[in-house]
Write a protein that holds these residues in place. Structure first.
Motif, mmCIF file in Angstrom:
data_model
loop_
_atom_site.group_PDB
_atom_site.id
_atom_site.type_symbol
_atom_site.label_atom_id
_atom_site.label_comp_id
_atom_site.label_asym_id
_atom_site.label_seq_id
_atom_site.Cartn_x
_atom_site.Cartn_y
_atom_site.Cartn_z
ATOM 1 N N LEU A 1 0.852 -1.188 0.000
ATOM 2 C CA LEU A 1 0.000 0.000 0.000
ATOM 3 C C LEU A 1 0.890 1.240 0.000
ATOM 4 N N VAL A 2 0.674 2.162 -0.940
ATOM 5 C CA VAL A 2 1.484 3.373 -1.062
ATOM 6 C C VAL A 2 0.616 4.593 -0.754
ATOM 7 N N ASP A 3 1.118 5.470 0.088
ATOM 8 C CA ASP A 3 0.397 6.693 0.415
ATOM 9 C C ASP A 3 1.428 7.778 0.744
ATOM 10 N N PHE A 4 0.953 8.995 1.040
ATOM 11 C CA PHE A 4 1.871 10.085 1.367
ATOM 12 C C PHE A 4 1.347 10.857 2.561
ATOM 13 N N CYS A 5 2.264 11.580 3.190
ATOM 14 C CA CYS A 5 1.911 12.461 4.300
ATOM 15 C C CYS A 5 2.778 13.708 4.211
ATOM 16 N N MET A 6 2.470 14.681 5.040
ATOM 17 C CA MET A 6 3.243 15.911 5.123
ATOM 18 C C MET A 6 3.758 16.088 6.552
ATOM 19 N N ARG A 7 4.993 16.554 6.665
ATOM 20 C CA ARG A 7 5.550 16.788 8.000
ATOM 21 C C ARG A 7 4.805 17.907 8.705
ATOM 22 N N TYR A 8 4.415 18.934 7.957
ATOM 23 C CA TYR A 8 3.671 20.061 8.522
ATOM 24 C C TYR A 8 2.390 20.216 7.714
ATOM 25 N N GLY A 9 1.294 20.490 8.386
ATOM 26 C CA GLY A 9 0.034 20.628 7.682
ATOM 27 C C GLY A 9 -0.607 19.267 7.449
ATOM 28 N N ASN A 10 -1.423 19.182 6.413
ATOM 29 C CA ASN A 10 -2.212 17.980 6.133
ATOM 30 C C ASN A 10 -1.856 17.369 4.774
ATOM 31 N N PRO A 11 -2.010 16.046 4.646
ATOM 32 C CA PRO A 11 -2.371 15.069 5.665
ATOM 33 C C PRO A 11 -1.204 14.798 6.616
ATOM 34 N N SER A 12 -1.471 14.709 7.877
ATOM 35 C CA SER A 12 -0.417 14.557 8.872
ATOM 36 C C SER A 12 0.186 13.158 8.826
ATOM 37 N N THR A 13 1.399 13.058 9.316
ATOM 38 C CA THR A 13 2.064 11.761 9.403
ATOM 39 C C THR A 13 1.272 10.821 10.297
ATOM 40 N N GLU A 14 0.813 11.321 11.430
ATOM 41 C CA GLU A 14 0.068 10.479 12.368
ATOM 42 C C GLU A 14 -1.185 9.896 11.738
ATOM 43 N N SER A 15 -1.925 10.723 10.985
ATOM 44 C CA SER A 15 -3.170 10.241 10.384
ATOM 45 C C SER A 15 -2.911 9.148 9.361
ATOM 46 N N LYS A 16 -1.820 9.264 8.633
ATOM 47 C CA LYS A 16 -1.523 8.261 7.606
ATOM 48 C C LYS A 16 -0.968 6.973 8.197
ATOM 49 N N VAL A 17 -0.193 7.087 9.281
ATOM 50 C CA VAL A 17 0.258 5.873 9.968
ATOM 51 C C VAL A 17 -0.954 5.128 10.530
ATOM 52 N N GLN A 18 -1.887 5.861 11.143
ATOM 53 C CA GLN A 18 -3.099 5.237 11.666
ATOM 54 C C GLN A 18 -3.873 4.527 10.562
ATOM 55 N N ALA A 19 -3.986 5.174 9.400
ATOM 56 C CA ALA A 19 -4.735 4.590 8.288
ATOM 57 C C ALA A 19 -4.052 3.326 7.770
ATOM 58 N N MET A 20 -2.720 3.342 7.712
ATOM 59 C CA MET A 20 -2.006 2.161 7.227
ATOM 60 C C MET A 20 -2.139 0.991 8.199
ATOM 61 N N VAL A 21 -2.045 1.269 9.483
ATOM 62 C CA VAL A 21 -2.214 0.204 10.476
ATOM 63 C C VAL A 21 -3.630 -0.354 10.401
ATOM 64 N N ALA A 22 -4.616 0.527 10.258
ATOM 65 C CA ALA A 22 -6.011 0.088 10.153
ATOM 66 C C ALA A 22 -6.237 -0.743 8.896
ATOM 67 N N ALA A 23 -5.456 -0.470 7.851
ATOM 68 C CA ALA A 23 -5.593 -1.216 6.596
ATOM 69 C C ALA A 23 -4.861 -2.552 6.630
ATOM 70 N N GLY A 24 -4.193 -2.852 7.743
ATOM 71 C CA GLY A 24 -3.522 -4.136 7.877
ATOM 72 C C GLY A 24 -2.040 -4.122 7.612
ATOM 73 N N CYS A 25 -1.428 -2.950 7.556
ATOM 74 C CA CYS A 25 0.018 -2.877 7.311
ATOM 75 C C CYS A 25 0.774 -3.285 8.572
#
Length: 366
Positions: free
Chosen positions: A135-159
């Motif tokens: 699964l490939v996605d992106f995040c931003m260090r500052y602003g949105n989408p945040s790193t935390e939100s994308k890590v949460q989404a990847m874990v929820a997706a089974g990564c």
């Protein structure tokens, strides 16, 4: 036994999942759903404001300039200056600059548009190699989408494994390290913490150098006259950081040398400079804005400028280089200023990024 065939993520260790249920075959009925194990590739770029209005700019700049990796002054000294003085004025000027380059069609900054395009292209390449197990996605260090939100989404997706890739060819504490900091901080909040890797700098990767060289060759092929000088403008940092052990300056110099050698040019044909000076300290020199003016005064009437440290065009390239730095050159008597765009989602750049990702996925996929 886990399925370790090429490109396939392993099954859950407690047994196969019942089709369409998300439940383990031998688990009790009240066991929470379990997703098929995947590997995440999370790309990270610097960030962008959500809009160019005052409050959007203020939120973004406050987060960025409060990062101790970026500005390492003591908080008691820096925060009053930042919150009471700098952020009362700078959001207006920065907002005006963003307005000049804003992608009004999609209502986002060019950095956001380009990062989305890069992510889509890399995801397509990963799907061709590994199907839906990566699964490939992106995040931003500052602003949105945040790193935390994308890590949460990847874990929820089974990564169960995540490869984190800061989109910076060169290592710097204020870029690569702070992106990694945000990634590690996000992992700390996960109950089921995935295995994790971070991608190191790739400033001397042969495919990255090749992509840079091709971008120069394309630009020069479209010009009536060859520029007198090619200026490689890198983002600046305080000179003090170099003295404290940050390798960024040396890596930038090596990139310029490798690019010159790949192009087959003579020594001295590429000038290495640094832009975006901020604050009272001495920064890495020469400063791009002063250097291009000096070139014009020396009779170098045609120059080209590129920004090898940026993986995508952004405010520092589209407004600063192609605006402020261009104006400094022309005001000093320069005649032809050619800006060579960042690599963005160019085919050769995507090939380089995919190769770096593949190298760092070794052992996780075949």
């Amino acid at each position: 036994m886990r399925d370790t065939s090429p490109g396939v993520a392993p099954a859950h260790p407690d047994g196969p999942v019942l089709p369409g249920t998300g439940r383990l075959r031998h688990a009790p009925a009240d066991h929470p759903p379990v997703r098929r194990a995947k590997i995440g590739v999370l790309l990270a770029n610097l960030g962008t404001p959500d809009n160019y209005d005052y409050w959007s700019m203020r939120r973004y700049l406050s987060e960025f300039l409060s990062d101790k990796r970026v500005i390492d002054y003591p908080s008691w000294k820096w925060q009053p200056l930042l919150q009471l003085i700098i952020l009362s004025k700078r959001p207006f000027t920065s907002g005006d600059n963003y307005r000049l380059i804003w992608n009004h069609e999609t209502n986002e900054s060019p950095l956001m548009t380009i990062t989305k395009d890069q992510t889509r292209r890399i995801a397509q390449a990963m799907a061709a190699l590994h199907g839906d197990s990566v699964l490939v996605d992106f995040c931003m260090r500052y602003g949105n989408p945040s790193t935390e939100s994308k890590v949460q989404a990847m874990v929820a997706a089974g990564c169960e494994k995540i490869l984190f890739m800061p989109l910076y060819p060169h290592y710097a504490g204020a870029t690569s390290a702070t992106a990694n900091d945000a990634f590690f901080a996000a992992l700390m909040k996960e109950k089921r913490q995935p295995a994790a890797r971070t991608v190191p700098e790739y400033f001397d990767h042969p495919l990255y150098i090749e992509a840079l060289a091709q971008s120069v060759e394309r630009a020069y092929a479209g010009l009536d006259q060859r520029p007198d000088v090619l200026v490689a403008s890198y983002h600046g940092m305080p000179q003090r950081y170099l003295m404290e052990g940050d390798p960024y300056h040396c890596q930038c110099a090596k990139t310029s040398r490798l690019l010159r050698e790949r192009l087959g040019w003579a020594p001295g044909s590429i000038d290495t400079t640094f832009q975006s000076v901020f604050g009272p300290e001495e920064w890495l020199k020469p400063y791009t804005v002063k250097h291009v003016a000096e070139l014009a005064r020396q009779g170098k009437k045609r120059i080209a400028v590129m920004a090898p440290a940026f993986s995508a065009d952004c405010i520092e390239t589209l407004e600063e280089i192609n605006g402020e730095i261009r104006e400094a050159f022309e005001h000093a008597g320069g005649e032809v200023f050619t800006y060579i765009p960042c690599l963005n989602d160019d085919d050769a750049h995507i090939d380089a990024l995919v190769a770096v990702i593949a190298d760092n996925l070794a052992g996780w996929v075949r």
